[in-house]
Scaffold this motif. Structure first.
Motif, PDB file in Angstrom:
ATOM      1  N   TYR A 207      45.651 -10.710  60.460  1.00  0.00           N
ATOM      2  CA  TYR A 207      44.775 -10.271  59.244  1.00  0.00           C
ATOM      3  C   TYR A 207      45.883 -10.473  58.390  1.00  0.00           C
ATOM      4  O   TYR A 207      44.683 -11.700  57.211  1.00  0.00           O
ATOM      5  N   ARG A 208      47.051 -10.074  58.049  1.00  0.00           N
ATOM      6  CA  ARG A 208      47.636 -10.844  56.834  1.00  0.00           C
ATOM      7  C   ARG A 208      47.339 -12.845  56.810  1.00  0.00           C
ATOM      8  O   ARG A 208      47.737 -12.833  56.186  1.00  0.00           O
ATOM      9  N   ALA A 209      47.987 -13.257  57.920  1.00  0.00           N
ATOM     10  CA  ALA A 209      48.311 -14.644  57.865  1.00  0.00           C
ATOM     11  C   ALA A 209      46.844 -15.328  57.067  1.00  0.00           C
ATOM     12  O   ALA A 209      47.143 -16.229  56.739  1.00  0.00           O
ATOM     13  N   PRO A 210      45.780 -14.654  57.324  1.00  0.00           N
ATOM     14  CA  PRO A 210      44.793 -16.425  57.111  1.00  0.00           C
ATOM     15  C   PRO A 210      44.760 -15.612  55.617  1.00  0.00           C
ATOM     16  O   PRO A 210      44.174 -16.680  54.407  1.00  0.00           O
ATOM     17  N   LEU A 211      44.779 -14.535  55.479  1.00  0.00           N
ATOM     18  CA  LEU A 211      44.789 -14.158  53.877  1.00  0.00           C
ATOM     19  C   LEU A 211      46.026 -14.981  52.914  1.00  0.00           C
ATOM     20  O   LEU A 211      44.865 -15.114  52.243  1.00  0.00           O
ATOM     21  N   GLU A 212      46.934 -15.141  53.616  1.00  0.00           N
ATOM     22  CA  GLU A 212      48.104 -15.312  52.820  1.00  0.00           C
ATOM     23  C   GLU A 212      48.067 -16.657  52.637  1.00  0.00           C
ATOM     24  O   GLU A 212      48.056 -17.263  51.521  1.00  0.00           O
ATOM     25  N   ARG A 213      47.931 -17.518  53.661  1.00  0.00           N
ATOM     26  CA  ARG A 213      46.797 -18.656  53.779  1.00  0.00           C
ATOM     27  C   ARG A 213      45.778 -19.321  52.588  1.00  0.00           C
ATOM     28  O   ARG A 213      45.711 -20.295  51.783  1.00  0.00           O
ATOM     29  N   ASP A 214      45.171 -18.584  52.847  1.00  0.00           N
ATOM     30  CA  ASP A 214      43.828 -18.801  51.626  1.00  0.00           C
ATOM     31  C   ASP A 214      44.364 -18.081  49.827  1.00  0.00           C
ATOM     32  O   ASP A 214      44.107 -19.039  49.191  1.00  0.00           O
ATOM     33  N   LEU A 215      45.411 -17.538  50.098  1.00  0.00           N
ATOM     34  CA  LEU A 215      45.280 -16.916  48.535  1.00  0.00           C
ATOM     35  C   LEU A 215      47.056 -17.892  48.334  1.00  0.00           C
ATOM     36  O   LEU A 215      46.790 -18.240  46.763  1.00  0.00           O
ATOM     37  N   VAL A 216      47.576 -18.891  48.222  1.00  0.00           N
ATOM     38  CA  VAL A 216      48.272 -19.618  48.479  1.00  0.00           C
ATOM     39  C   VAL A 216      47.456 -21.010  47.252  1.00  0.00           C
ATOM     40  O   VAL A 216      48.246 -21.207  46.627  1.00  0.00           O
ATOM     41  N   SER A 217      46.231 -21.095  48.086  1.00  0.00           N
ATOM     42  CA  SER A 217      45.778 -22.372  47.794  1.00  0.00           C
ATOM     43  C   SER A 217      44.881 -21.905  46.523  1.00  0.00           C
ATOM     44  O   SER A 217      45.396 -22.510  44.786  1.00  0.00           O
ATOM     45  N   LEU A 218      44.573 -20.220  45.705  1.00  0.00           N
ATOM     46  CA  LEU A 218      44.760 -19.976  45.013  1.00  0.00           C
ATOM     47  C   LEU A 218      45.821 -19.837  43.584  1.00  0.00           C
ATOM     48  O   LEU A 218      45.848 -19.594  42.308  1.00  0.00           O
ATOM     49  N   ALA A 219      46.947 -19.712  43.952  1.00  0.00           N
ATOM     50  CA  ALA A 219      47.573 -18.889  43.209  1.00  0.00           C
ATOM     51  C   ALA A 219      47.659 -20.383  42.404  1.00  0.00           C
ATOM     52  O   ALA A 219      48.810 -20.794  41.497  1.00  0.00           O
ATOM     53  N   ALA A 220      48.291 -22.027  43.205  1.00  0.00           N
ATOM     54  CA  ALA A 220      48.584 -23.180  43.362  1.00  0.00           C
ATOM     55  C   ALA A 220      47.720 -23.598  41.637  1.00  0.00           C
ATOM     56  O   ALA A 220      48.646 -24.194  41.010  1.00  0.00           O
TER      57      ALA A 220
END
Length: 206
Positions: free
Chosen positions: A114-127
Motif C-alpha cells: 500500500y505505502r510504496a505505490p502511494l509514496e511513489r506517486d506523491l513524490v511527483s506531486l510534491a515536485a
C-alpha cells in the motif's frame, strides 16, 4: 480561506473494496449494468465503481472534484487513493480483476504494498511548485493522512466544512457545493483540528 494557485487537484479517499457491496459488484451472476460492464468490457471507470461501493459520500467527492479541479496538463484533477496502486485517476478504466485486487490489500501504512505505490506517486506531486492538493476525505485517521502529510506538508489542504461531519453529511455538502458552483474554503491539514464539533445537518441531494 481559499488560496489562489495556478493549479488545484483533489485526492479522494478510497472506497472499501472488501465488503458486501464489493461482493455484489464482482458477482458473476449480477445483472445490473455496472456489474455487467465490469465483467464484460472494462468500460467502467474507477470513479463509477467506487461511487457504487461507497454511495453518496464518494459520489459527492467525485462530483465536487470534477467541478472545481484545475489540473495541469498531464495530471488528473481527481486522483483516488487505492490499496495497492497508489494514486489512480478516477477516470481510469477498471474491471473485476482490479476490484478484487484492491480488496486483497488493506490500507495499512505498515504494508509496503500500500505505502510504496502511494509514496511513489506523491513524490511527483510534491515536485511541482505550481500545484495545490486538496484532500477529500476524513482527517481523523492516519491510514492515508500521515503518508500524504509526510510528502506534501502544508501544501495538503482540506475543506474546513468537512471536519466533524459524518460521511453522508460530507457527501451531501460536496454535492450541494458542486451544484451551486460555490467552492468551499480550504486550510492546511497540518494545522487543522482532526475532530471538530458536529456541524449543522445538510439535506441529502438526489
Amino acid at each position: 480561506m481559499t488560496v489562489n494557485v495556478d493549479h488545484r487537484i483533489f485526492v479522494l479517499s478510497p472506497a472499501h473494496c472488501g465488503g458486501k457491496r464489493a461482493a455484489l459488484l464482482v458477482n458473476h451472476r449480477a445483472t445490473f449494468p455496472l456489474a455487467v460492464r465490469l465483467r464484460e468490457s472494462r468500460e467502467a471507470t474507477l470513479g463509477e465503481a467506487f461511487s457504487f461501493l461507497s454511495g453518496l459520500y464518494f459520489r459527492g467527492k467525485l462530483t465536487y472534484a470534477s467541478r472545481f479541479s484545475r489540473p495541469p496538463e498531464g495530471v488528473s484533477g481527481s486522483l483516488v487513493i487505492t490499496t495497492n496502486r497508489g494514486l489512480v485517476p478516477a477516470e481510469s478504466p477498471v474491471g473485476l480483476k482490479d476490484i478484487r485486487e484492491f480488496g486483497g490489500v488493506e490500507i495499512d501504512p505498515a504494508d509496503a504494498r500500500y505505502r510504496a505505490p502511494l509514496e511513489r506517486d506523491l513524490v511527483s506531486l510534491a515536485a511541482r511548485d505550481d500545484l495545490e492538493v486538496v484532500l477529500l476525505g476524513s482527517i481523523a485517521t492516519g491510514k492515508y493522512l500521515d503518508v500524504l502529510l509526510d510528502a506534501l506538508g502544508n501544501r495538503l489542504l482540506i475543506p474546513t466544512e468537512l471536519v466533524g461531519r459524518g460521511d453522508m453529511s460530507r457527501g451531501a455538502l460536496l454535492l450541494r457545493a458542486a451544484r451551486d458552483g460555490v467552492e468551499l474554503d480550504y486550510v492546511p491539514v497540518a494545522g487543522a483540528a482532526r475532530h471538530g464539533p458536529r456541524p449543522r445537518r445538510i439535506e441529502v441531494l438526489e
